[in-house]
Design a protein around this motif. Structure first.
Motif, PDB file in Angstrom:
ATOM      1  N   ILE A 385       0.862  -1.193   0.000  1.00 39.20           N
ATOM      2  CA  ILE A 385       0.000   0.000   0.000  1.00 39.20           C
ATOM      3  C   ILE A 385       0.897   1.242   0.000  1.00 39.20           C
ATOM      4  O   ILE A 385       1.791   1.369   0.842  1.00 39.20           O
ATOM      5  CB  ILE A 385      -0.907   0.034   1.251  1.00 39.20           C
ATOM      6  CG1 ILE A 385      -1.756  -1.254   1.310  1.00 39.20           C
ATOM      7  CG2 ILE A 385      -1.787   1.261   1.270  1.00 39.20           C
ATOM      8  CD1 ILE A 385      -2.571  -1.406   2.592  1.00 39.20           C
ATOM      9  N   VAL A 386       0.669   2.127  -0.946  1.00 41.45           N
ATOM     10  CA  VAL A 386       1.456   3.365  -1.036  1.00 41.45           C
ATOM     11  C   VAL A 386       0.543   4.523  -0.644  1.00 41.45           C
ATOM     12  O   VAL A 386      -0.514   4.721  -1.244  1.00 41.45           O
ATOM     13  CB  VAL A 386       1.990   3.562  -2.471  1.00 41.45           C
ATOM     14  CG1 VAL A 386       2.653   4.916  -2.620  1.00 41.45           C
ATOM     15  CG2 VAL A 386       2.974   2.459  -2.819  1.00 41.45           C
ATOM     16  N   VAL A 387       0.965   5.283   0.387  1.00 42.29           N
ATOM     17  CA  VAL A 387       0.126   6.384   0.880  1.00 42.29           C
ATOM     18  C   VAL A 387       0.833   7.711   0.573  1.00 42.29           C
ATOM     19  O   VAL A 387       1.902   7.997   1.124  1.00 42.29           O
ATOM     20  CB  VAL A 387      -0.112   6.246   2.408  1.00 42.29           C
ATOM     21  CG1 VAL A 387      -1.150   7.265   2.869  1.00 42.29           C
ATOM     22  CG2 VAL A 387      -0.561   4.838   2.775  1.00 42.29           C
ATOM     23  N   GLY A 388       0.265   8.503  -0.292  1.00 46.68           N
ATOM     24  CA  GLY A 388       0.845   9.800  -0.657  1.00 46.68           C
ATOM     25  C   GLY A 388       0.342  10.871   0.302  1.00 46.68           C
ATOM     26  O   GLY A 388      -0.830  11.230   0.275  1.00 46.68           O
ATOM     27  N   LEU A 389       1.233  11.382   1.169  1.00 47.81           N
ATOM     28  CA  LEU A 389       0.811  12.350   2.185  1.00 47.81           C
ATOM     29  C   LEU A 389       1.305  13.766   1.899  1.00 47.81           C
ATOM     30  O   LEU A 389       0.665  14.739   2.285  1.00 47.81           O
ATOM     31  CB  LEU A 389       1.318  11.896   3.563  1.00 47.81           C
ATOM     32  CG  LEU A 389       0.728  10.573   4.090  1.00 47.81           C
ATOM     33  CD1 LEU A 389       1.429  10.145   5.369  1.00 47.81           C
ATOM     34  CD2 LEU A 389      -0.769  10.713   4.321  1.00 47.81           C
ATOM     35  N   VAL A 390       2.487  13.886   1.277  1.00 51.66           N
ATOM     36  CA  VAL A 390       3.050  15.214   0.982  1.00 51.66           C
ATOM     37  C   VAL A 390       3.543  15.204  -0.461  1.00 51.66           C
ATOM     38  O   VAL A 390       4.215  14.252  -0.875  1.00 51.66           O
ATOM     39  CB  VAL A 390       4.235  15.552   1.922  1.00 51.66           C
ATOM     40  CG1 VAL A 390       4.672  16.998   1.735  1.00 51.66           C
ATOM     41  CG2 VAL A 390       3.866  15.306   3.384  1.00 51.66           C
ATOM     42  N   ASP A 391       3.231  16.257  -1.201  1.00 49.22           N
ATOM     43  CA  ASP A 391       3.601  16.299  -2.623  1.00 49.22           C
ATOM     44  C   ASP A 391       4.983  16.914  -2.843  1.00 49.22           C
ATOM     45  O   ASP A 391       5.137  17.881  -3.598  1.00 49.22           O
ATOM     46  CB  ASP A 391       2.529  17.026  -3.435  1.00 49.22           C
ATOM     47  CG  ASP A 391       2.060  18.336  -2.811  1.00 49.22           C
ATOM     48  OD1 ASP A 391       2.268  18.536  -1.595  1.00 49.22           O
ATOM     49  OD2 ASP A 391       1.482  19.169  -3.524  1.00 49.22           O
ATOM     50  N   HIS A 392       6.003  16.337  -2.212  1.00 47.92           N
ATOM     51  CA  HIS A 392       7.381  16.779  -2.464  1.00 47.92           C
ATOM     52  C   HIS A 392       7.711  16.551  -3.944  1.00 47.92           C
ATOM     53  O   HIS A 392       7.287  15.549  -4.531  1.00 47.92           O
ATOM     54  CB  HIS A 392       8.363  15.957  -1.623  1.00 47.92           C
ATOM     55  CG  HIS A 392       8.279  16.215  -0.143  1.00 47.92           C
ATOM     56  ND1 HIS A 392       8.199  17.473   0.402  1.00 47.92           N
ATOM     57  CD2 HIS A 392       8.289  15.352   0.916  1.00 47.92           C
ATOM     58  CE1 HIS A 392       8.150  17.372   1.731  1.00 47.92           C
ATOM     59  NE2 HIS A 392       8.202  16.115   2.062  1.00 47.92           N
ATOM     60  N   ASP A 393       8.512  17.433  -4.520  1.00 49.95           N
ATOM     61  CA  ASP A 393       8.828  17.324  -5.959  1.00 49.95           C
ATOM     62  C   ASP A 393       9.324  15.934  -6.380  1.00 49.95           C
ATOM     63  O   ASP A 393       8.860  15.412  -7.398  1.00 49.95           O
ATOM     64  CB  ASP A 393       9.850  18.407  -6.363  1.00 49.95           C
ATOM     65  CG  ASP A 393       9.192  19.778  -6.424  1.00 49.95           C
ATOM     66  OD1 ASP A 393       7.936  19.827  -6.449  1.00 49.95           O
ATOM     67  OD2 ASP A 393       9.908  20.791  -6.413  1.00 49.95           O
ATOM     68  N   PRO A 394      10.288  15.303  -5.627  1.00 47.72           N
ATOM     69  CA  PRO A 394      10.781  13.996  -6.096  1.00 47.72           C
ATOM     70  C   PRO A 394       9.686  12.934  -6.183  1.00 47.72           C
ATOM     71  O   PRO A 394       9.763  12.039  -7.024  1.00 47.72           O
ATOM     72  CB  PRO A 394      11.823  13.592  -5.040  1.00 47.72           C
ATOM     73  CG  PRO A 394      12.036  14.767  -4.168  1.00 47.72           C
ATOM     74  CD  PRO A 394      10.951  15.756  -4.403  1.00 47.72           C
ATOM     75  N   LYS A 406       0.356  -1.754  -6.910  1.00 44.65           N
ATOM     76  CA  LYS A 406       0.117  -1.352  -5.500  1.00 44.65           C
ATOM     77  C   LYS A 406      -1.314  -0.857  -5.300  1.00 44.65           C
ATOM     78  O   LYS A 406      -1.953  -0.387  -6.244  1.00 44.65           O
ATOM     79  CB  LYS A 406       1.040  -0.186  -5.104  1.00 44.65           C
ATOM     80  CG  LYS A 406       2.427  -0.217  -5.673  1.00 44.65           C
ATOM     81  CD  LYS A 406       3.308  -1.123  -4.886  1.00 44.65           C
ATOM     82  CE  LYS A 406       4.710  -1.176  -5.476  1.00 44.65           C
ATOM     83  NZ  LYS A 406       5.441  -2.351  -4.990  1.00 44.65           N
ATOM     84  N   ILE A 407      -1.715  -0.871  -4.033  1.00 37.41           N
ATOM     85  CA  ILE A 407      -2.915  -0.104  -3.678  1.00 37.41           C
ATOM     86  C   ILE A 407      -2.415   1.315  -3.407  1.00 37.41           C
ATOM     87  O   ILE A 407      -1.533   1.514  -2.565  1.00 37.41           O
ATOM     88  CB  ILE A 407      -3.601  -0.687  -2.429  1.00 37.41           C
ATOM     89  CG1 ILE A 407      -4.233  -2.033  -2.803  1.00 37.41           C
ATOM     90  CG2 ILE A 407      -4.636   0.283  -1.878  1.00 37.41           C
ATOM     91  CD1 ILE A 407      -5.042  -2.664  -1.699  1.00 37.41           C
ATOM     92  N   VAL A 408      -2.960   2.282  -4.124  1.00 34.16           N
ATOM     93  CA  VAL A 408      -2.456   3.655  -4.005  1.00 34.16           C
ATOM     94  C   VAL A 408      -3.508   4.542  -3.342  1.00 34.16           C
ATOM     95  O   VAL A 408      -4.640   4.639  -3.819  1.00 34.16           O
ATOM     96  CB  VAL A 408      -2.085   4.225  -5.399  1.00 34.16           C
ATOM     97  CG1 VAL A 408      -1.579   5.656  -5.273  1.00 34.16           C
ATOM     98  CG2 VAL A 408      -1.027   3.351  -6.067  1.00 34.16           C
ATOM     99  N   LEU A 409      -3.109   5.174  -2.242  1.00 33.43           N
ATOM    100  CA  LEU A 409      -3.979   6.155  -1.581  1.00 33.43           C
ATOM    101  C   LEU A 409      -3.264   7.498  -1.693  1.00 33.43           C
ATOM    102  O   LEU A 409      -2.330   7.790  -0.954  1.00 33.43           O
ATOM    103  CB  LEU A 409      -4.197   5.769  -0.117  1.00 33.43           C
ATOM    104  CG  LEU A 409      -4.981   4.467   0.112  1.00 33.43           C
ATOM    105  CD1 LEU A 409      -4.931   4.060   1.571  1.00 33.43           C
ATOM    106  CD2 LEU A 409      -6.422   4.615  -0.349  1.00 33.43           C
ATOM    107  N   ASP A 410      -3.699   8.285  -2.658  1.00 38.17           N
ATOM    108  CA  ASP A 410      -2.973   9.516  -2.990  1.00 38.17           C
ATOM    109  C   ASP A 410      -3.761  10.720  -2.458  1.00 38.17           C
ATOM    110  O   ASP A 410      -4.724  11.166  -3.081  1.00 38.17           O
ATOM    111  CB  ASP A 410      -2.832   9.589  -4.513  1.00 38.17           C
ATOM    112  CG  ASP A 410      -2.170  10.861  -4.975  1.00 38.17           C
ATOM    113  OD1 ASP A 410      -1.705  11.637  -4.117  1.00 38.17           O
ATOM    114  OD2 ASP A 410      -2.114  11.087  -6.199  1.00 38.17           O
TER     115      ASP A 410
END
Ligand code: SAJ
Length: 416
Positions: A385-394, A406-410
C-alpha cells in the motif's frame, strides 16, 4: 523623511526562528546593525558561526555574509537598540486558548534596556489586543518611561504591530515583495515603523491601527483554512459519491469567480492550523464558520487513517509506505504535520510493516523509535500500500507503471 524617523540604525530581533532569523539577516544585509536575541544557546552559536538551524532557500548565504561583515550578531543577552522586533511563537494552550507567555517574556527582556525614543514592534501573529498587552507589560516594568496607551503621540516609547505574512519556502523573497501592514498605536509609531520597513520592503507599507493589523493577519490565515476545509469536505463527499475530487475542483475552478484550494491529509504548520483558533477564542459564539473549518480540517487525518486501515485488512501482513512526513511540500518542517500524525497513529495501531519516505530530513523524531526512513526506490520495491501524504517534488516523478501493482492512496493528487 525626518532625521528622527531615519534614526533607526541598530535593531534587536527577539526570536531567531523561521521568521526572526530571515528578517534579521535581511535587515543586516541592508546595512542595519542587527542583534539577534534568542534563549537557545545552540541557535545563537550556530548563527555566530555563520550557519543556520532551519531550512529556507538562500537563508544560509545571507546569514553567512551578514555575520562575516559583522552586521548580524546573535546573543542570549538583550542589548540596547533603537528598535526592538518581537518574532516569538504564539502557540495555544489546552482548549485552544492562546498562550502569550513568549511575548510576555520578550517584554521582560526588552523593558530593562528601553530608552526614550525607542520603537517596539510585535511581528508574531497574535490575538486581537496583544499589542496593547505588550505595551502594558513594558509600562509596568518601566514606570519611568511613557507609552502610547497613556501618552499617545508624545510617548517616550512607540509600539506597533507589523505581522509577518511570508510563506515558508519563499520567506526571503516574500519579506521583500509582500505588502506590509503597519498597525500602530498612534500615528507616530506608524511613521517610525514604516521608515524601518521601507529600508527592505518593496511592497506597500499600509497604515492601520494595531487591533486591525492583528485581526487582518488572523483573517488571512482563517480565510485560507476555510477554503482548504471546503476542499477537504469535497474530498470526503467525492469518495462517497465515486468522483475524482481533483478533476471536480479543476472543473469548478474554470468558473471565473471560483478558486477552490486543494484537499490533503489535513492542515498543518504552526500558522493556519493555529491562528483561526485565536479568532474563535475572542468570540466563540460568533466565530462559527471559522471553528467549523478548523474542525473539518482537524478531522481529515482521522479519515485518512481509517481508509489506510481498511485497505490493510486485505493483507495478512501489509507493507505500507508513507510518502512524506513534513507539513507541506518541499520543506523539512514537521511541526503540526498531519502526515506525521498519520504515521504515528498507524505505527501505534501496529498494522503490518510501516516505512516512511521523507527526503528533507535526516531522521524521524525519537518517539517514532524503530521506524526508519527509506528511499523512494526501496519503499516502492516492497510496499503493498502506497500512501501519498506530501507532494514533495521527487515524489511527483514516480510513474504510474511503478505504482501499477500497488494499492495507491494519494491524498495530494500527485499520481493521477
Ligand atoms: N494546504 C492544503 N491545501 C492547499 C494549501 C495548503 O491542504 O491548497 C495545507 C498545506 O499542505 C499545509 C497547510 O495547508 O499543511 C498550511 O500550508 P500553507 O502553504 O497554506 O500555509 P503556511 O502555514 O505555510 O503559511 C501561511 C501563509 N498564509 C496564507 O497563505 C494566508 C503565509 O503567508 C503566512 O505568513 C503563514 O501562514 C504565517 O506565518 O502565518
Amino acid at each position: 523623511m525626518s532625521t528622527e524617523l531615519n534614526s533607526i540604525k541598530r535593531v534587536a530581533m527577539v526570536g531567531l526562528g523561521y521568521i526572526g532569523l530571515p528578517t534579521a539577516a535581511l535587515m543586516a544585509s541592508r546595512g542595519l546593525e542587527v542583534i539577534g536575541v534568542d534563549v537557545n544557546q545552540i541557535t545563537v552559536d550556530t548563527i555566530n558561526a555563520g550557519n543556520v538551524h532551519i531550512v529556507e532557500p538562500d537563508l544560509d548565504i545571507v546569514v553567512r555574509s551578514t555575520v562575516t561583515t559583522g552586521n548580524l550578531r546573535a546573543t542570549t543577552v538583550m542589548e540596547k537598540a533603537d528598535a526592538f522586533l518581537v518574532a516569538v511563537p504564539t502557540p495555544f494552550k489546552e482548549n485552544h486558548v492562546p498562550d502569550l507567555k513568549y511575548i510576555e517574556s520578550a517584554a521582560r527582556m526588552i523593558a530593562p534596556v528601553l530608552e526614550k525614543g525607542n520603537l517596539v514592534i510585535l511581528e508574531s501573529t497574535s490575538p486581537v489586543g496583544t499589542t496593547e498587552k505588550l505595551a502594558a507589560w513594558l509600562a509596568e516594568q518601566r514606570p519611568d518611561l511613557s507609552f502610547p496607551q497613556s501618552a499617545g503621540e508624545n510617548a517616550d516609547i512607540q509600539v506597533a504591530h507589523c505581522p509577518e505574512r511570508v510563506l515558508p519556502g519563499y520567506v526571503l523573497q516574500e519579506l521583500v515583495s509582500n505588502d506590509r501592514i503597519i498597525g500602530g498605536m498612534g500615528k507616530k509609531s506608524i511613521d517610525k515603523a514604516t521608515a524601518l520597513y521601507k529600508q527592505f520592503v518593496k511592497g506597500d507599507c499600509i497604515p492601520t491601527n494595531a487591533r486591525t493589523a492583528e485581526m487582518a493577519k488572523l483573517t488571512e490565515n482563517a480565510f485560507r483554512d476555510t477554503n482548504i476545509a471546503f476542499a477537504n469536505e469535497l474530498s470526503l463527499l467525492c469518495t462517497k459519491l465515486d468522483i475524482d475530487v481533483w478533476e471536480l475542483i479543476a472543473l469548478a475552478n474554470r468558473h471565473p469567480r471560483v478558486n477552490i484550494l486543494q484537499p490533503g491529509p489535513g492542515v498543518g504548520g504552526h500558522c493556519i492550523a493555529v491562528d483561526p483558533w485565536f479568532i474563535v477564542d475572542s468570540a466563540p459564539d460568533l466565530a462559527r464558520m471559522v471553528r467549523t473549518a478548523r474542525e473539518v480540517n482537524d478531522s481529515k487525518p482521522h479519515a485518512v487513517i481509517n481508509e489506510v486501515k481498511e485497505k490493510a485488512t486485505k493483507f495478512k501482513k501489509p507493507k505500507i509506505a508513507c510518502f512524506g512526513a513534513a507539513f507541506k511540500a518541499n520543506i523539512d518542517d514537521l511541526r503540526e504535520s498531519p502526515a506525521l500524525f498519520i504515521i504515528t497513529e498507524l505505527k501505534k495501531a501496529g498494522i503490518g510493516e510501516l516505512v516512511v519516505v521523507e527526503p528533507n530530513i535526516e531522521s524521524l523524531p525519537d518517539y517514532l523509535d524503530g521506524l526508519a526512513l527509506s528511499s523512494v526506490d526501496d519503499a516502492l520495491a516492497s510496499a503493498d500500500i502506497v500512501v501519498g501524504l506530501v507532494d514533495h517534488d521527487p515524489f511527483k516523478l514516480i510513474t504510474a507503471k511503478e505504482l501499477s501493482t500497488k494499492i495507491v492512496l494519494d491524498y495530494r493528487g500527485m499520481w493521477r
